[in-house]
Design a protein around this motif. Structure first.
Motif, PDB file in Angstrom:
ATOM      1  N   ARG A 306       0.700  -1.566   0.002  1.00 57.50           N
ATOM      2  CA  ARG A 306       0.098   0.114   0.015  1.00 57.50           C
ATOM      3  C   ARG A 306       0.749   1.298   0.079  1.00 57.50           C
ATOM      4  N   SER A 307       1.859   1.174   0.879  1.00 59.75           N
ATOM      5  CA  SER A 307       2.922   2.522   0.794  1.00 59.75           C
ATOM      6  C   SER A 307       3.597   2.543  -0.566  1.00 59.75           C
ATOM      7  N   TYR A 308       3.896   1.379  -1.164  1.00 66.27           N
ATOM      8  CA  TYR A 308       4.512   1.699  -2.590  1.00 66.27           C
ATOM      9  C   TYR A 308       3.673   2.258  -3.415  1.00 66.27           C
ATOM     10  N   CYS A 309       2.433   1.941  -3.336  1.00 64.39           N
ATOM     11  CA  CYS A 309       1.223   2.336  -4.429  1.00 64.39           C
ATOM     12  C   CYS A 309       1.060   3.831  -4.015  1.00 64.39           C
ATOM     13  N   GLU A 310       1.013   4.187  -2.994  1.00 64.35           N
ATOM     14  CA  GLU A 310       0.666   5.589  -2.538  1.00 64.35           C
ATOM     15  C   GLU A 310       1.881   6.671  -2.897  1.00 64.35           C
ATOM     16  N   ILE A 311       3.266   5.891  -2.683  1.00 66.84           N
ATOM     17  CA  ILE A 311       4.190   6.885  -3.161  1.00 66.84           C
ATOM     18  C   ILE A 311       4.405   7.025  -4.558  1.00 66.84           C
ATOM     19  N   GLU A 312       4.040   6.009  -5.232  1.00 67.55           N
ATOM     20  CA  GLU A 312       4.102   6.075  -6.616  1.00 67.55           C
ATOM     21  C   GLU A 312       3.015   6.807  -7.348  1.00 67.55           C
ATOM     22  N   GLN A 313       1.755   6.999  -6.545  1.00 62.55           N
ATOM     23  CA  GLN A 313       0.866   8.034  -6.909  1.00 62.55           C
ATOM     24  C   GLN A 313       1.278   9.476  -6.778  1.00 62.55           C
ATOM     25  N   ALA A 314       1.838   9.577  -5.695  1.00 58.31           N
ATOM     26  CA  ALA A 314       2.044  10.926  -5.366  1.00 58.31           C
ATOM     27  C   ALA A 314       3.195  11.489  -6.022  1.00 58.31           C
ATOM     28  N   ARG A 315       4.176  10.590  -6.212  1.00 57.31           N
ATOM     29  CA  ARG A 315       5.343  11.104  -7.210  1.00 57.31           C
ATOM     30  C   ARG A 315       4.890  11.319  -8.502  1.00 57.31           C
ATOM     31  N   LEU A 316       3.828  10.492  -9.392  1.00 58.10           N
ATOM     32  CA  LEU A 316       3.404  10.855 -10.770  1.00 58.10           C
ATOM     33  C   LEU A 316       2.538  12.282 -10.466  1.00 58.10           C
ATOM     34  N   LEU A 317       1.737  12.359  -9.666  1.00 55.43           N
ATOM     35  CA  LEU A 317       1.179  13.664  -9.451  1.00 55.43           C
ATOM     36  C   LEU A 317       2.001  14.968  -9.384  1.00 55.43           C
ATOM     37  N   THR A 318       3.382  14.874  -8.462  1.00 56.33           N
ATOM     38  CA  THR A 318       4.263  15.800  -8.163  1.00 56.33           C
ATOM     39  C   THR A 318       4.815  16.168  -9.727  1.00 56.33           C
ATOM     40  N   LEU A 319       5.164  15.009 -10.570  1.00 61.15           N
ATOM     41  CA  LEU A 319       5.970  15.350 -11.874  1.00 61.15           C
ATOM     42  C   LEU A 319       4.925  15.921 -12.871  1.00 61.15           C
ATOM     43  N   LYS A 320       3.642  15.649 -12.785  1.00 64.87           N
ATOM     44  CA  LYS A 320       2.663  16.160 -13.580  1.00 64.87           C
ATOM     45  C   LYS A 320       2.509  17.660 -13.258  1.00 64.87           C
ATOM     46  N   ALA A 321       2.544  18.103 -11.937  1.00 56.69           N
ATOM     47  CA  ALA A 321       2.292  19.543 -11.454  1.00 56.69           C
ATOM     48  C   ALA A 321       3.613  19.977 -11.886  1.00 56.69           C
ATOM     49  N   ALA A 322       4.847  19.764 -11.835  1.00 54.57           N
ATOM     50  CA  ALA A 322       5.920  20.097 -12.229  1.00 54.57           C
ATOM     51  C   ALA A 322       5.934  20.494 -13.755  1.00 54.57           C
ATOM     52  N   HIS A 323       5.274  19.543 -14.351  1.00 54.23           N
ATOM     53  CA  HIS A 323       5.268  19.588 -15.876  1.00 54.23           C
ATOM     54  C   HIS A 323       4.471  20.855 -16.310  1.00 54.23           C
ATOM     55  N   HIS A 324       3.314  20.922 -15.655  1.00 53.92           N
ATOM     56  CA  HIS A 324       2.320  21.895 -15.597  1.00 53.92           C
ATOM     57  C   HIS A 324       2.800  23.435 -15.357  1.00 53.92           C
ATOM     58  N   MET A 325       3.708  23.413 -14.280  1.00 56.11           N
ATOM     59  CA  MET A 325       4.365  24.644 -14.117  1.00 56.11           C
ATOM     60  C   MET A 325       5.477  25.227 -15.332  1.00 56.11           C
ATOM     61  N   ASP A 326       5.996  24.138 -15.578  1.00 54.21           N
ATOM     62  CA  ASP A 326       7.045  24.448 -16.624  1.00 54.21           C
ATOM     63  C   ASP A 326       6.266  24.852 -18.071  1.00 54.21           C
ATOM     64  N   LYS A 327       5.174  24.159 -18.481  1.00 56.52           N
ATOM     65  CA  LYS A 327       4.551  24.482 -19.843  1.00 56.52           C
ATOM     66  C   LYS A 327       3.495  25.375 -19.610  1.00 56.52           C
ATOM     67  N   TYR A 328       2.773  25.647 -18.684  1.00 57.07           N
ATOM     68  CA  TYR A 328       1.626  26.433 -18.483  1.00 57.07           C
ATOM     69  C   TYR A 328       1.765  27.749 -17.631  1.00 57.07           C
ATOM     70  N   GLY A 329       2.946  27.512 -16.592  1.00 54.21           N
ATOM     71  CA  GLY A 329       3.000  28.773 -15.662  1.00 54.21           C
ATOM     72  C   GLY A 329       2.530  28.368 -14.287  1.00 54.21           C
ATOM     73  N   ASN A 330       2.991  28.969 -13.305  1.00 57.40           N
ATOM     74  CA  ASN A 330       2.348  28.583 -12.160  1.00 57.40           C
ATOM     75  C   ASN A 330       0.888  28.757 -11.916  1.00 57.40           C
TER      76      ASN A 330
END
Length: 405
Positions: A306-330
């Motif tokens: 369960r911990s592995y799943c939750e970490i992976e989910q949060a990591r992917l959401l963080t990367l998506k947020a970082a990508h959106h900041m880079d592409k579209y602005g904060n």
């Protein structure tokens, strides 16, 4: 979205991991012993400056400033910085070694983006060089500061100066003797529209009238050398040239400052959760109870999975947020930044809680970093805006968006 790391980032990841293995993890016990010894209160660990010089020499320095900051940037995007911040988060104090620790990072972003050439020369360059530390003064004891428009600290014009009066609290980093700069959000015009009443100003730390009322603890810790403190600002006089961007721009600056800061916290939270899971896995594989290893218990395996799943989910959401900041602005990424600020600290709290349970009594001690990770992430669910505020704003945004379809 392609989350495959570039060769440049892969090289930095390998370089940073090597630095952590050689210099940071071996120093953890010494650093902890120094920071928790009251004889050393408000004194930086003596080994920190040497490590900063090593990191600077290896190019592991100021990695947090994205490309948009031009000459001040290390040339990384938010997406490229994410795995590096995660590695630093595995030992939270290590961020300072690479000049990537809050609140300095947010203050550097403000000065790099909004500061005048003179302000940048006097304050930004020493911060970028790691010569000084800083603090950010926003939260106040008398009002609910999760709504930043509530702040009451007065910034009153007086000839060529501003005179400041008010109270602030939960001011991180101000007890560090290297803290020389305070960025403060206060009210210049209470009669202006709600989001144009506030301004952000520079206060040199040694300005007369800046008084420490008391030190504040977080789960019993003083967090030396920076600490948290309540302040009284009493007739603090600064020149008008110390205002950033102009009167009425304080709320705008604060929103711009907190966006990147929030995602940096999330990146580090993921690193703490990942390390807690790794420590937990080693513990349960080596510990025997009731005739078999803990790792053979179904409930333990479920906790690991369960911990592995939750970490992976949060990591992917963080990367998506970082990508959106880079592409579209904060500003355009504010919905997903709010989402990850809710998700990541709660996830890390859950993962570290399971790791504590698997360790028994050892889990709540300082024999491992897990207990500290737990309290740090519980605190982060309030810092930079409580979960409820982020969820309220996120819900409002999504209701508007979906009704516009």
């Amino acid at each position: 979205m392609d989350f495959e790391h570039s060769d440049k980032v892969k090289g930095l990841i390998a370089q940073l991991n090597k630095f952590m293995d050689e210099h940071i993890y071996p120093a953890e016990e010494e650093h902890h012993a120094w920071a928790t010894n009251l004889e050393n209160l408000w004194k930086p660990w003596p080994g920190i400056e040497a490590l900063k010089e090593k990191a600077k020499a290896e190019g592991l320095w100021n990695l947090f400033l994205p490309e948009e900051y031009g000459e001040f940037s290390a040339g990384l995007t938010n997406l490229e910085y994410a795995p590096l911040a995660e590695i630093m988060g595995r030992a939270p104090w290590s961020s300072e070694v690479f000049n990537c620790s809050a609140p300095d990072t947010g203050n550097m972003e403000v000065l790099a983006k909004f500061g005048t050439k003179e302000q940048q020369k006097e304050w930004l360059m020493p911060l970028l060089n790691g010569e000084i530390r800083s603090a950010y003064l926003m939260t106040e004891p008398q009002v609910a500061s999760s709504d930043a428009t509530n702040i009451e600290t007065e910034i009153k014009a007086d000839g060529d100066d501003y005179v400041i009066n008010g109270r602030k609290w939960w001011i991180s980093g101000i007890m560090d003797p290297r803290c020389k700069l305070l960025l403060m959000m206060g009210k210049t015009n209470p009669d202006a529209p709600r989001h144009q009443q506030q301004s952000t100003v520079i206060i040199p730390r040694d300005t007369p009238g800046v008084h420490i009322v008391r030190n504040q603890t977080v789960f019993g810790s003083l967090h030396s050398p920076g600490g948290e403190a309540e302040l009284r600002l009493e007739n603090v006089r600064i020149p008008k040239s110390n205002i950033i961007l102009g009167e009425g721009r304080g709320f705008e600056i604060a929103q711009g400052r907190l966006g990147p800061g929030r995602i940096h916290h999330c990146m580090r939270s993921i690193g703490q959760a990942q390390r807690a899971l790794e420590i937990m896995a080693k513990r349960v594989e080596s510990r025997v109870a009731f005739g078999k290893k803990l790792s053979d218990q179904s409930s333990i395996r479920q906790d690991i999975a369960r911990s592995y799943c939750e970490i992976e989910q949060a990591r992917l959401l963080t990367l998506k947020a970082a990508h959106h900041m880079d592409k579209y602005g904060n500003k355009e990424a504010r919905d997903i930044i709010a989402a990850i600020k809710v998700v990541a600290p709660q996830m890390a709290q859950n993962v570290t809680d399971r790791a504590i349970q698997a360790h028994g009594g050892m889990g709540v001690s300082s024999d491992t970093p897990i207990a500290y990770f737990f309290t740090l992430n519980r605190f982060l669910r309030i810092a930079d805006g409580p979960d409820e505020v982020h969820m309220s704003q996120l819900g409002k945004l999504k209701i508007k968006e979906y009704n516009a379809l």
